[in-house]
Design a protein around this motif. Sequence first.
Motif, short mmCIF file in Angstrom:
data_model
loop_
_atom_site.label_atom_id
_atom_site.label_comp_id
_atom_site.label_asym_id
_atom_site.label_seq_id
_atom_site.Cartn_x
_atom_site.Cartn_y
_atom_site.Cartn_z
N LYS A 16 145.70 11.13 -81.38
CA LYS A 16 146.41 10.89 -80.76
C LYS A 16 145.52 10.38 -78.91
O LYS A 16 146.56 9.69 -78.82
N GLU A 53 148.76 7.34 -78.97
CA GLU A 53 149.22 7.52 -77.84
C GLU A 53 148.69 7.41 -76.61
O GLU A 53 149.00 7.03 -75.81
N THR A 54 147.12 7.39 -76.81
CA THR A 54 146.25 7.53 -75.40
C THR A 54 145.03 6.78 -75.68
O THR A 54 144.58 7.03 -76.96
N THR A 87 153.77 2.99 -79.59
CA THR A 87 153.22 4.63 -80.28
C THR A 87 152.94 4.85 -78.59
O THR A 87 152.17 6.16 -78.36
N LYS A 138 151.69 5.24 -75.28
CA LYS A 138 152.56 5.74 -74.07
C LYS A 138 151.50 5.73 -73.07
O LYS A 138 152.09 5.44 -72.00
N ASN A 141 159.35 6.64 -76.34
CA ASN A 141 159.18 7.89 -77.42
C ASN A 141 160.03 8.89 -76.07
O ASN A 141 160.06 9.94 -76.64
#
Length: 767
Positions: A573, A601-602, A627, A629, A669
Amino acid sequence: TDVLIANADKLFVDFNFDEKVHELNAYNRRIPVSKTEKVQMQLHLTAHNEEWDKLFIMRCTAKLSKSKVEERIFVIGSNRMYLFSKGGKIEMDVHYLDLSILTSASGASLMVTWQGETDRRASEVTIRPICFAGFDVDIACYTIKQRTEEISIGKPEDSKFIFNVAPPDRCAHLLERIHIDHDSIKCNGFVDTYKTVCDYYNAPVHEDVTWDLQYLFHNNNVTDFNLNEFIHNNNKYPNPEFQTLVYSLHHNTWFKSFIAENQRLGNESVVLLAHMLKYNHTLTKLVLKNAGATRDSFTQLAASMESNKNLQLRKIYLSGNSIEDKGMQALANWIGDYPQPVKVLDLSNTVCARRGVTALLTALKKNKHLCDNLEELKLSGLKFDNECSRLLGLFLGKASALRVLDISNTGIDFRYLCSTLESNNSLSELFLNQNKITTRTAPDIVLFVKRMPKLLSLHLCNTGIPVEDIVKIIDTASLDKIDISDNDLGDQGVKTFCTHIKTKQPPVLLRNIVMNGVWGKQTRTRAETVTSLAEMLDAVPITRLSMQGNSKWQLRRDLLPLIFYLINNRSLKEVDIGGHQAEDHLALALEKVLQHNKTLETLYWDGNLTTFQGLTVFKIGLARNKTLKKMPLPLLDMAAIIKQETDSTPVITLANEIQAILFDNALHNNTKEKKEGGKKKKTSITRKSKQQKLPVSAETTSEEDKSVAKPAPTTEEKRTIHVDVARASAVFGKYDLQKALEEESIAAGGADAETFELKKLAKEIEI
């Protein structure tokens, strides 16, 4: 007249007090003060921001020291009491903060006693009205008491001035009319107190400070007093702004924490803070990091805190100051007997050696409240000897609530530590950074870790620990996170680490790996090492991986195969791959990965020498991803781009577009999570209702299974197929980068997507 004055308190006892106050205000406006007197008086009153219509003015007789009884003009203002001569010349000026006693035996007179801050000798003056009724004195007493109550909210009764009014029923009659409108008092009176203190020190009132307090702090219930918010200039400390703000905190009950980080306060300012902590009883958090203070001021700070029996501090951060052994011993004396449950104690990098550390650890071990409640203890940078190591072991054996321990760069001897430590069942995060670990000392560390069964996070940065001992620690503890940054493991060491995690049985519980700057010089096995890392990520569900490069070692294009392995990864993630100088090759690879990966995500990837063209291509893949963000802009790379470009407008536009995409993803999301949460709740309710209504049978079960069967895959899920990573890496690794970037730019410009894909496929077949 004498008879009337002597019996004024009896004659006017039934008068409406509030009505007389109103009458007095009207009387003040027509009081026999000549124009000359008014002009002279206003010269002094205006300097203290007094408003003429709000003053209490009374002609009286009064005697000052070295003078005879004469007619004078007594004035009560918002922060001070004044005594003017008959011609309007100022003779006495007493601030409410200096007031010590107010005495009135009857309605005929009142006596004021005060002490100055510098000259502590008591002075007094007796006031007798000569031109109005006896209730003048009552209103004067009431006005003084009312105003002092407004500026001293939170101040204990035994610290206020003595209100000595007789007889008792008269005193009660006045006190019951004292009223504080808490709805209009901002931050529990801090604003009024601050204005009063500014007047006391003849310092300007900063309107931006009062505005923030009234409309931001009060309305948003902000109880953190952060010095950086109030003092924005670089004036040398202590300055009038700091002095007035800290004085206003003496008895304030609004603020719960005082924060001063990286403000060079110096010793004098810390002494002012010490004086404040001698009285304050609501602050629970004190932060004085890198305050530029030394042992003398901290010795005084410890003495003040020790004298305050109502002190409520729970979190104490004093790192980065030269407290030294003498200051630490003073703090230890206070800590050893402090009755409150301290949660956090940070004394890192305080230039303290054996004597100070020994005193501190002895105090910690002695105080049962600390042993039962301390959750974070940070002692990095202090110098431990064998006795200190032994004392720490004794304390850890008693510390039943400790979750975080930082003993980085202490030179601690784990053999002596383990000799007094049987076990600790609360510690979850341990920092051992910069403590040199060798093959000889590593077994003691393994034993230390073994005696902490709840340990989840271990930091071993820059310890020189051999990879074999890292493996032993992983086998010993059920870690969720390990940080092995800045250890020169080399290709072989990284490969050993990854292979062990991949093949260990039972599987490791690691989910967070930080391995910045561990690669060392490139060897022939670099490709195999990167592959082993990728295979580890494929075999173990790691959720966060940080592997930054540094100024000494970078992976450059060797990083690309690992990036392509992220195409099919379903667990990561968060990834940090900054500082590897992989150039636009990395941007192109990320553009491909983001179009297929659905879990990341990161992303951090600054410091890779990405050009404007590379960022443009990266944006294409980002726009097709839903996804990712969180991704801080690669500012180092963008700064280099702006230096080269004559016009920075396209770079700024591109940065805004990237940020807009990330914002949309985050919003998408969040909305999706809320909808899914609602659907799950609705499905749960539906299934419960069905179970209540339908009888249990094979047929019913079959129908229910159908009703909760997985929905048909969406278009997006159908497209998420498994990609041949090796093929992708080989294909894009051989691409002519310039042509690839141009093709991606053409596609972004609106070319027919299907035609473009066919051309790209033809190019692959040709290669």
